[in-house]
Motif scaffolding. Structure first.
Motif, short mmCIF file in Angstrom:
data_model
loop_
_atom_site.label_atom_id
_atom_site.label_comp_id
_atom_site.label_asym_id
_atom_site.label_seq_id
_atom_site.Cartn_x
_atom_site.Cartn_y
_atom_site.Cartn_z
N LEU A 1 0.83 -1.19 0.00
CA LEU A 1 0.00 0.00 0.00
C LEU A 1 0.87 1.26 0.00
N LEU A 2 1.88 1.28 0.88
CA LEU A 2 2.76 2.45 0.90
C LEU A 2 3.55 2.60 -0.39
N ASN A 3 3.99 1.47 -0.95
CA ASN A 3 4.72 1.54 -2.23
C ASN A 3 3.82 2.09 -3.33
N ARG A 4 2.57 1.69 -3.33
CA ARG A 4 1.62 2.19 -4.33
C ARG A 4 1.43 3.70 -4.18
N TYR A 5 1.29 4.14 -2.93
CA TYR A 5 1.15 5.57 -2.66
C TYR A 5 2.40 6.32 -3.13
N ASN A 7 4.59 5.49 -5.40
CA ASN A 7 4.67 5.50 -6.87
C ASN A 7 3.70 6.52 -7.46
N ALA A 8 2.52 6.65 -6.87
CA ALA A 8 1.53 7.59 -7.40
C ALA A 8 1.86 9.03 -7.06
#
Length: 76
Positions: A1-5, A7-8
């Motif tokens: 979840l943090l990695n997705r945030y 990246n975005a």
């Protein structure tokens, strides 16, 4: 979840500074699971963040009294 945030948003997590706060009713098993999944080991709540209190609670008048006092000092 943090990695997705990250990246975005283009922001990055500083694992040396990161901490997490749970409410009193959160079971220890849930706390450990969330900390492991997010790779966050520091569980704490500092008194202030960006100059504002982090835990306001029910007594908002008492919590923000210092802010009112500081403003009145500037006005006088």
């Amino acid at each position: 979840l943090l990695n997705r945030y990250c990246n975005a948003s283009g922001q990055r997590v500083n694992h040396a500074k990161i901490s997490i706060f749970f409410s009193k009713g959160c079971p220890q098993v849930i706390r450990e699971g969330v900390k492991n999944n997010l790779q966050v080991q520091n569980e704490s709540l500092s008194d202030r963040y960006l100059g504002m209190p982090t835990d306001v609670g029910h007594s908002k008048n008492g919590t923000f009294k210092y802010l009112r006092d500081r403003v009145w000092e500037k006005v006088r």
